[in-house]
Design a protein around this motif. Structure first.
Motif, PDB file in Angstrom:
ATOM      1  N   GLU A   1      24.829  75.370  63.428  1.00 25.83           N
ATOM      2  CA  GLU A   1      25.821  74.757  64.307  1.00 25.83           C
ATOM      3  C   GLU A   1      25.137  73.868  65.328  1.00 25.83           C
ATOM      4  OE1 GLU A   1      29.645  77.694  65.012  1.00 25.83           O
ATOM      5  OE2 GLU A   1      28.172  77.443  66.589  1.00 25.83           O
TER       6      GLU A   1
ATOM      7  N   LYS B   1      24.802  72.247  68.904  1.00 27.16           N
ATOM      8  CA  LYS B   1      25.226  72.400  70.291  1.00 27.16           C
ATOM      9  C   LYS B   1      24.853  71.115  71.026  1.00 27.16           C
ATOM     10  CE  LYS B   1      24.399  75.102  74.422  1.00 27.16           C
ATOM     11  NZ  LYS B   1      23.353  75.849  75.096  1.00 27.16           N
ATOM     12  N   TRP B   2      25.871  70.438  71.522  1.00 25.32           N
ATOM     13  CA  TRP B   2      25.638  69.160  72.193  1.00 25.32           C
ATOM     14  C   TRP B   2      24.668  69.327  73.354  1.00 25.32           C
ATOM     15  CZ3 TRP B   2      26.240  66.958  77.013  1.00 25.32           C
ATOM     16  CH2 TRP B   2      26.251  65.548  77.061  1.00 25.32           C
TER      17      TRP B   2
ATOM     18  N   LYS C   1      19.009  79.555  69.352  1.00 23.07           N
ATOM     19  CA  LYS C   1      18.422  78.229  69.152  1.00 23.07           C
ATOM     20  C   LYS C   1      17.308  78.265  68.107  1.00 23.07           C
ATOM     21  CE  LYS C   1      16.541  74.410  71.928  1.00 23.07           C
ATOM     22  NZ  LYS C   1      16.672  73.784  73.259  1.00 23.07           N
TER      23      LYS C   1
ATOM     24  N   SER D   1      29.880  70.988  64.643  1.00 21.85           N
ATOM     25  CA  SER D   1      29.720  71.254  66.062  1.00 21.85           C
ATOM     26  C   SER D   1      30.222  72.636  66.445  1.00 21.85           C
ATOM     27  CB  SER D   1      30.500  70.219  66.866  1.00 21.85           C
ATOM     28  OG  SER D   1      30.687  70.692  68.179  1.00 21.85           O
TER      29      SER D   1
ATOM     30  N   THR E   1      30.454  73.132  69.633  1.00 26.52           N
ATOM     31  CA  THR E   1      30.806  72.816  71.025  1.00 26.52           C
ATOM     32  C   THR E   1      32.257  72.375  71.161  1.00 26.52           C
ATOM     33  OG1 THR E   1      28.516  72.075  71.357  1.00 26.52           O
ATOM     34  CG2 THR E   1      30.099  71.478  73.060  1.00 26.52           C
TER      35      THR E   1
ATOM     36  N   VAL F   1      33.459  75.073  78.053  1.00 29.72           N
ATOM     37  CA  VAL F   1      32.044  74.878  78.366  1.00 29.72           C
ATOM     38  C   VAL F   1      31.846  74.651  79.863  1.00 29.72           C
ATOM     39  CG1 VAL F   1      31.535  73.865  76.111  1.00 29.72           C
ATOM     40  CG2 VAL F   1      32.153  72.364  78.009  1.00 29.72           C
TER      41      VAL F   1
ATOM     42  N   LEU G   1      28.129  77.905  76.951  1.00 31.95           N
ATOM     43  CA  LEU G   1      29.405  78.136  76.263  1.00 31.95           C
ATOM     44  C   LEU G   1      30.075  79.378  76.844  1.00 31.95           C
ATOM     45  CD1 LEU G   1      28.250  77.547  72.598  1.00 31.95           C
ATOM     46  CD2 LEU G   1      29.571  75.984  73.997  1.00 31.95           C
TER      47      LEU G   1
END
Ligand code: BT5
Length: 325
Positions: A176, A178-179, A189, A277, A279, A284, A325
């Motif tokens: 996924e 994450k912006w 991560k 995404s 996000t 957020v 998030l």
């Protein structure tokens, strides 16, 4: 850059375990047998294991787990990316090496890759942990014909490229985005992207696409403060990964999607980005250098700006931030 040693290695890697004689190599490559012998010694020092088969020559038994040029070329199907590779055991940061290479005129697609970084860095000079031999720590120098304000989009292009490469290489997890610059697996991560630019007033000279991917770490290979927030592909896939193969996939994907972006704009990238995404649609909290913005992440714009709908209904565009998030 493709040296005699790489040429020899290529023959062994494509010989499918058959022995090759020193004389044949010498004849085909037009050098002396002593020269061949010397290159064989170097390969052994680098960790390649050979068996000497009587009267038939050398047989390749095993290759070291390295991401060097000679091995990478076997897998690459790109036109430009990865066709020049600067490979190091240890560097401070592949970004620093890339800056020097740009000054020296390195062509589009040049890759700097290291087994280990002593001063790997993230955004705003944060540390990037780069354990020896367990990740992909590389910078791709690209020279796209675009304006400087388009540079940030390449972070999104790169994220899409890596996610697509992961999807085609692994089956046990869904990555996924994450912006703006992280790729997560199961909320942790696994990848960080750092895009830097060398530019004149109205055109980009070069972009440095810094890519850090955790590949073969076990959880206790990470320092304690990362153990709850980081993961590796091997942990999530459930088996060790051959890095060189995956590097080749990432480079192919990156060439494909950055060419797509330069040629046709952000449309397809935006679509793929939103599909992967983690996000968009979430609540957020974005911390920028100046303020904290909270709300629902609703979309990214054509220029890669994240739009957040705040409680009062107002939509705010965020150019750069850390997201919780
Ligand atoms: C990034 O920064 O995520 C960009 C990382 C780019 C690394 C590559 S490696 C090749 C090239 N050469 C370099 O020197 N850099 C590039 P940022 O969003 O600022 O995130 C940094 C934060 O991620 C740190 O403050 C840690 O919390 C966390 N972190 C550090 N090392 C990590 C790792 N190996 N895995 C997961 N998280 C990590």
């Amino acid at each position: 850059h493709f040296t005699m040693k790489d040429e020899i290695l290529k023959r062994f890697l494509t010989a499918e375990g058959e022995p090759i004689s020193g004389q044949v190599l010498a004849d085909e490559l037009n050098v002396s047998r002593t020269a061949i012998w010397k290159h064989m010694q170097t390969l052994k020092q680098e960790g390649y294991e050979f068996e000497t088969v009587k009267k038939r020559g050398y047989k390749l038994l095993s290759v070291p787990d390295k991401v060097d040029m000679g091995q990478l070329q076997q897998f690459l199907t790109t036109e430009r990316y990865g066709r020049q590779v600067h490979y190091y055991e240890t560097v401070e940061s592949t970004q620093l090496v890339a800056h020097e290479l740009i000054r020296a005129g390195a062509p589009d697609g040049t890759v700097v890759i290291a087994e280990h970084q002593t001063a790997g860095r993230g955004r705003m000079m944060r540390e990037w942990e780069s354990t020896e031999g367990q990740g992909i720590w590389m910078t791709v120098i690209i020279r796209p014909d675009v304006a400087p304000h388009q540079a940030p989009q390449f972070t999104l292009v790169t994220a899409v490229a890596i996610v697509e490469a992961m999807k085609s290489s692994f089956k046990n997890f869904t990555p996924e985005i994450k912006w703006p610059n992280d790729i997560l697996i199961n909320g942790k991560k696994t990848t960080g992207i750092l895009t830097e630019m060398v530019a004149e007033a109205d055109r980009i000279q070069a972009l440095l696409i810094g890519i850090g991917i955790n590949v073969n770490q076990k959880i206790d290979d990470f320092p304690e403060q990362l153990q709850t927030i980081a993961t590796s592909i091997a942990i999530e896939e459930g088996e060790p990964v051959e890095r060189v193969h995956f590097v080749a996939n990432v480079l192919e994907s990156l060439e494909k999607y950055s060419d797509e972006y330069v040629k046709n704009g952000f449309g397809q990238i935006k679509q793929l980005w939103e599909q992967s995404s983690g996000t968009i649609g979430k609540r957020v909290k974005a911390t920028t250098l100046r303020e904290v913005v909270e709300g629902e992440a609703v979309s990214i714009t054509e220029s890669g700006v994240l739009e957040i709908r705040q409680a009062n209904g107002e939509i705010k565009g965020i150019y750069s931030a850390d997201i919780e998030l």
